[in-house]
Scaffold this motif. Structure first.
Motif, PDB file in Angstrom:
ATOM      1  N   ASP A 204       0.849  -1.190   0.000  1.00 35.46           N
ATOM      2  CA  ASP A 204       0.000   0.000   0.000  1.00 35.46           C
ATOM      3  C   ASP A 204       0.884   1.238   0.000  1.00 35.46           C
ATOM      4  O   ASP A 204       2.091   1.149  -0.250  1.00 35.46           O
ATOM      5  CB  ASP A 204      -0.940  -0.011   1.221  1.00 35.46           C
ATOM      6  CG  ASP A 204      -0.197  -0.204   2.544  1.00 35.46           C
ATOM      7  OD1 ASP A 204       0.986   0.191   2.636  1.00 35.46           O
ATOM      8  OD2 ASP A 204      -0.792  -0.736   3.506  1.00 35.46           O
TER       9      ASP A 204
ATOM     10  N   THR B  60     -11.995   0.983   5.517  1.00 32.00           N
ATOM     11  CA  THR B  60     -11.394   0.322   4.358  1.00 32.00           C
ATOM     12  C   THR B  60     -12.310  -0.747   3.782  1.00 32.00           C
ATOM     13  O   THR B  60     -12.443  -0.894   2.559  1.00 32.00           O
ATOM     14  CB  THR B  60     -10.039  -0.282   4.753  1.00 32.00           C
ATOM     15  OG1 THR B  60      -9.156   0.775   5.148  1.00 32.00           O
ATOM     16  CG2 THR B  60      -9.411  -1.046   3.606  1.00 32.00           C
TER      17      THR B  60
ATOM     18  N   LYS C 270      -4.907   2.461   0.165  1.00 33.45           N
ATOM     19  CA  LYS C 270      -4.992   1.043  -0.148  1.00 33.45           C
ATOM     20  C   LYS C 270      -5.731   0.930  -1.474  1.00 33.45           C
ATOM     21  O   LYS C 270      -6.824   1.490  -1.614  1.00 33.45           O
ATOM     22  CB  LYS C 270      -5.709   0.286   0.964  1.00 33.45           C
ATOM     23  CG  LYS C 270      -4.937   0.299   2.288  1.00 33.45           C
ATOM     24  CD  LYS C 270      -5.655  -0.440   3.395  1.00 33.45           C
ATOM     25  CE  LYS C 270      -4.841  -0.394   4.680  1.00 33.45           C
ATOM     26  NZ  LYS C 270      -5.513  -1.075   5.811  1.00 33.45           N
TER      27      LYS C 270
ATOM     28  N   SER D   5      -0.769  -4.719  -5.175  1.00 37.31           N
ATOM     29  CA  SER D   5       0.458  -4.577  -4.386  1.00 37.31           C
ATOM     30  C   SER D   5       1.644  -4.453  -5.334  1.00 37.31           C
ATOM     31  O   SER D   5       1.469  -4.307  -6.547  1.00 37.31           O
ATOM     32  CB  SER D   5       0.607  -5.756  -3.419  1.00 37.31           C
ATOM     33  OG  SER D   5       0.430  -6.983  -4.086  1.00 37.31           O
TER      34      SER D   5
END
Length: 453
Positions: free
Chosen positions: A10, A76, A107, A117
């Protein structure tokens, strides 16, 4: 340009020197350029810098031609939910979770809330940020998307409302975002909530919301005892992790919650696969097999767990760090589903949380994660393996070094970000053996570190 806020999974950094609105705008543009996304969910947490960073991010996304579906202040998991539930191309949550209040981050996910990622696009987005941008021929638009009602109904779908009974629960939002969800759930549940640090406040007047810090636990523990509550629940700032206290105010290690939730899910589903991390395993293996499930080991970390869950079509995955993943939640982690399931279990069983957990602690006492600063961590772990290799019944390298013996086992792994080695030890029904082996390993690590230096 300082791009040190880009991490393995992140973005995280200090505001404004590592992350500011200007960089947020470029990240939005790069996200669209790299992913090709046309419809992107954006949400943000309660940090004071989050609204400005989210506004700049939205501007970058629409300049690159994407439509932004703004869900506003949230956690989130609501970005994960909205992205998957409404079939969006991706989502971005502006949050720094439990980091200090002068930090922020993001994120990022793609379609079906698959994590983005370093090896699945995040590094490409970082590299694209460095290059010049031109506005898209047709700019995107910002649309406001109300997700709260659908999200709450989805959460309630994990439990049998008819099985619930009145119960007093202490809930500590840590001045993060969890309080709003508790308020939205309350009309649907027979529970009485004792609220602590309930109002969102980006100044974090009661400390950074990280219940893993021992100094942050006392207020919840004391309230549980004072109010004679059935249990206490505390969340981090963006409430993707939740932490439990039993009716005596005792903090419950996340490892034992993984086993409890795996058992609860398998009872409902009548079997299935459960993903777990390699740090502490025996209790989880035991409970999963007893409930007719199949345990599957995965490397630690949300990107690895989520991918393994998809590969195996697992119904549930859990890490001892209090991340819990659910197949029907787009294989993502939620800090709300776990406590609902535990509350349901208390209602169905008539047992206290301590009675459910005590038997598991007695069966598999564990050290909890112990961190030690090591100058040459790889060399020390290699030396530990050499010392214990001849007596080990099983050795695994799924994540660091795991070694099993007849009555005890341990896992040693390096941190990805600092010269720290993390140790976890557990035993079969012998707390003294667990303590003895923990002390023995820590002494060996200290000795070997001195030699390595």
């Amino acid at each position: 340009m300082d791009l040190s806020c880009f991490k393995a999974y992140d973005l995280r950094g200090r505001v404004p020197d590592q992350l500011d609105p200007e960089l947020a705008n470029l990240i939005g543009r790069a996200y669209v350029d790299v992913t090709g996304a046309k419809n992107v969910v954006v949400g943000y947490d309660i940090r004071l810098s989050s609204p400005d960073i989210a506004e700049a991010l939205r501007a970058g996304l629409i300049a690159a031609g994407a439509d932004v579906f703004d869900i506003g202040l949230c956690g989130t998991e609501q970005v994960y939910f909205a992205t998957s539930h409404y079939g969006m191309d991706g989502g971005i949550m502006v949050t720094a979770s439990h980091n200090p209040k002068d930090h922020n981050g993001m994120k990022l996910v793609g379609p079906e809330s698959r994590p983005i990622s370093s090896d699945t696009g995040l590094n490409a987005i970082r590299d694209r940020v460095r290059e010049p941008f031109q506005d898209a021929p047709v700019l995107g638009r910002v649309k406001h998307l109300a997700v709260a009602q659908d999200y709450v109904q989805h959460l309630l779908g994990y439990i049998d409302a008819a099985a619930l009974r009145p119960m007093k629960l202490v809930v500590n939002a840590g001045n993060g975002g969890a309080g709003a969800v508790i308020d939205a759930l309350e009309p649907h549940l027979p529970f009485e909530f004792v609220r602590l640090h309930h109002q969102p406040d980006g100044e974090f007047p009661n400390g950074v919301p990280n219940p893993l810090l021992e100094e942050n636990r006392a207020v919840t523990a004391q309230a549980v005892v004072r109010e004679q509550a059935a249990m206490g629940i505390a969340w981090d700032g963006d409430y993707d992790r939740c932490f439990f206290f039993d009716e005596t105010g005792r903090f419950i290690e996340g490892y034992y919650i993984v086993g409890l939730l795996a058992d609860q899910f398998l009872r409902k589903a009548g079997g299935g696969k459960v993903i777990h991390d390699p740090r502490l395993t025996w209790n989880t293996l035991d409970l999963v097999r007893q409930a007719g499930g199949e345990p599957v080991e995965s490397k630690t970390g949300h990107a690895f767990i989520k991918q393994r869950m998809r590969d195996e079509d697992a119904i549930y995955g859990g890490e001892m760090s209090a991340h819990h993943y659910f197949r029907d939640f787009a294989y993502c982690d939620s800090g709300m589903i776990p406590w609902l399931l535990v509350a349901e279990r208390l209602c169905q069983s008539g047992q206290t949380l301590s009675s459910l957990i005590d038997a598991r602690i007695d069966a598999y006492p564990a050290s909890g994660e112990i961190n030690r600063t090591i100058d040459r961590p790889a060399a020390v772990i290699e030396a530990i393996e050499h010392l214990y290799r001849n007596k080990a019944e099983r050795i695994s390298y799924v994540d660091g070094l795991s070694m099993e013996f007849s009555r005890w086992r341990f896992n040693l792994r390096m941190s990805n970000t600092e010269p720290v080695v993390r140790l976890n030890v557990e035993a079969r029904g012998d707390v003294e053996l667990m303590r003895e082996k923990t002390a023995e390993l820590l002494a060996q690590m200290e000795r070997l570190n001195t030699l390595a230096a």
